[in-house]
Scaffold this motif. Structure first.
Motif, short mmCIF file in Angstrom:
data_model
loop_
_atom_site.label_atom_id
_atom_site.label_comp_id
_atom_site.label_asym_id
_atom_site.label_seq_id
_atom_site.Cartn_x
_atom_site.Cartn_y
_atom_site.Cartn_z
N PRO A 240 0.79 -1.24 0.00
CA PRO A 240 0.00 0.00 0.00
C PRO A 240 0.82 1.29 0.00
O PRO A 240 0.35 2.31 -0.51
N ILE A 241 2.03 1.28 0.57
CA ILE A 241 2.82 2.51 0.56
C ILE A 241 3.65 2.64 -0.72
O ILE A 241 4.37 3.63 -0.89
N GLN A 275 7.29 9.23 5.42
CA GLN A 275 6.23 10.09 4.88
C GLN A 275 4.86 9.60 5.31
O GLN A 275 3.94 10.39 5.56
N LEU A 276 4.69 8.29 5.41
CA LEU A 276 3.44 7.72 5.92
C LEU A 276 3.16 8.22 7.33
O LEU A 276 2.03 8.62 7.65
N ASN A 284 -1.34 8.96 -0.64
CA ASN A 284 -2.20 9.40 -1.74
C ASN A 284 -3.68 9.40 -1.35
O ASN A 284 -4.53 8.86 -2.05
N GLN A 285 -3.96 9.94 -0.18
CA GLN A 285 -5.33 10.08 0.34
C GLN A 285 -5.95 8.76 0.80
O GLN A 285 -7.11 8.73 1.22
N ALA A 291 -5.23 6.93 11.60
CA ALA A 291 -4.60 8.15 12.11
C ALA A 291 -4.54 8.15 13.63
O ALA A 291 -3.57 8.63 14.23
N ASP A 292 -5.58 7.60 14.28
CA ASP A 292 -5.56 7.60 15.74
C ASP A 292 -4.47 6.68 16.28
O ASP A 292 -3.94 6.91 17.38
N TRP A 293 -4.12 5.64 15.52
CA TRP A 293 -3.02 4.78 15.96
C TRP A 293 -1.68 5.51 15.86
O TRP A 293 -0.85 5.41 16.77
N ILE A 294 -1.49 6.27 14.79
CA ILE A 294 -0.27 7.06 14.67
C ILE A 294 -0.14 8.00 15.86
O ILE A 294 0.94 8.15 16.45
#
Length: 384
Positions: A240-241, A275-276, A284-285, A291-294
């Motif tokens: 995916p990345i 970058q992720l 790429n959207q 996001a909450d895990w990050i």
């Protein structure tokens, strides 16, 4: 160190002969100790066996003329080159503005991640929670690792492992072939080596950087998802990345991956990982990691403010529990965090500056974590 290992390897060989002959795993372990490469980051041909982590359609890394000054870029380039680096890459505002290679290295070359792999493992744990394979980071490890259900390790949570506060035995002596880290790293049964590390103190109270924490997390991930570590990494993160094929060092043929250390990837793909993180888990959207895990990863541990969920959050300006001083000054960007691998493998991420920096290479005699990021931050701040 190498002389001591050779002596100890000889003792091990004699002990094995005395009990009826040297079996295959003992030969492998001894050979690994005796032949360990002088350049363990770039000497990738030594590592065997390896398993491929399939990448996907490699996404191009966009380039641009730098807004950073040439003087600042030349300064960090010189610092990296003088400190045994094989590559230095800088991405600003989503564009590659510096890409340098040395020591025969190039875009296609792999290097050993060492402990930068731990942050990749943490990302996968977050993905597994999101897809329902794991309940939450508050789950007891023993729910997934029943071997821990009937002793002092039964109270350890997944979060305790992520924060390095499990209370497991701290036996991380690189010159001792009987130590947990040497058995995990050079041995031929990393799973058993990790499962056999006992608890020595209550969990959730004290930071101790113990590699068995990560190896157990990797085993937990495999059992929870029903997939091998490399397969899950490939389909859920690496493809995916837009990363290229990577490699995992296994403990033996068809054996265990070592999520605490040994992910062999290209420098541009470490830039993609950084970058992720900077983009709160998006590529790429597309939301690859929640996001909450990050955000959870980047919360300081109560037992060690410089550490989050398998990621470093602050410059280490003095010695701490299980780690050495690595910086002369704090980072100028308060929101900065970074991936850290032995030998100063680094992915620096500075969200407020929209900057990601990758440095890989062999271990230098000295290293100051403040030099490269702070040079770039000062340069950007001077333009405001």
């Amino acid at each position: 160190m190498k002389k001591a290992l050779k002596i100890l390897a000889g003792i091990l060989a004699l002990m094995a002969i005395g009990v009826g002959g040297v079996v295959a795993w003992q030969w492998t372990f001894i050979q690994r100790m005796l032949t360990y490469p002088e350049n363990p980051i770039t000497g990738v041909d030594w590592y065997s066996p390896m398993a491929t982590v399939a990448g996907g359609d490699s996404l191009p890394v966009p380039t641009a003329q730098p807004q950073l000054s040439q003087a600042a870029l030349e300064q960090i380039e010189q610092y990296a080159q003088e400190h045994r680096s094989s590559s230095l890459l800088v991405m600003h505002q989503g564009k590659l503005v510096l890409e340098k290679y040395w020591q025969g290295h190039d875009q296609a070359a792999y290097t050993n991640s060492m402990s930068m792999a731990k942050t990749v493992l943490s990302l996968l744990i977050g993905i597994a929670i999101a897809d329902g394979s794991i309940g939450s980071e508050q789950d007891l490890v023993a729910q997934y690792i029943p071997e821990w259900a009937n002793d002092d390790r039964a109270k350890i949570t997944i979060e305790d492992l992520l924060k390095m506060q499990s209370g497991l035995r701290d036996y991380e002596i690189a010159d001792d072939p009987f130590s947990d880290i040497i058995q995990l790293y050079l041995g031929t049964d990393a799973k058993s080596a990790a499962l056999n590390v006992p608890a020595e103190r209550p969990s959730g109270q004290e930071f101790a950087y113990i590699n068995a924490n990560s190896q157990i997390l990797g085993l937990l991930l495999e059992r929870a998802t029903g997939q091998g570590f490399g397969q899950y990494l490939s389909t859920q993160l690496w493809q995916p990345i837009g990363a290229q094929d990577a490699q995992l060092w296994l403990d033996r043929p068809d054996g265990n991956a070592k999520p605490f250390c040994c992910l062999f990837a290209r420098s541009q793909d470490w830039l993609r990982v950084g970058q992720l993180l900077l983009n709160d888990g998006k590529v790429n959207q597309k939301q690859v990691v929640p996001a909450d895990w990050i955000q959870k990863m980047l919360v300081s541990s109560g037992s060690e403010p410089a550490y989050g969920y398998h990621i470093w959050l602050k410059a280490r300006t003095q010695d701490g529990p299980g780690y050495k001083k690595r910086a002369t000054k704090p980072f100028l960007a308060e929101d900065m965090f970074y991936l850290d691998g032995w030998g100063q493998q680094r992915v620096y991420v500075m969200p407020s500056q929209d900057l990601v920096v990758v440095r890989v290479g062999e271990k230098p005699q000295d290293w100051d974590d403040a030099v490269i990021p702070n040079t770039l931050i000062r340069d950007l701040q001077s333009k405001k």
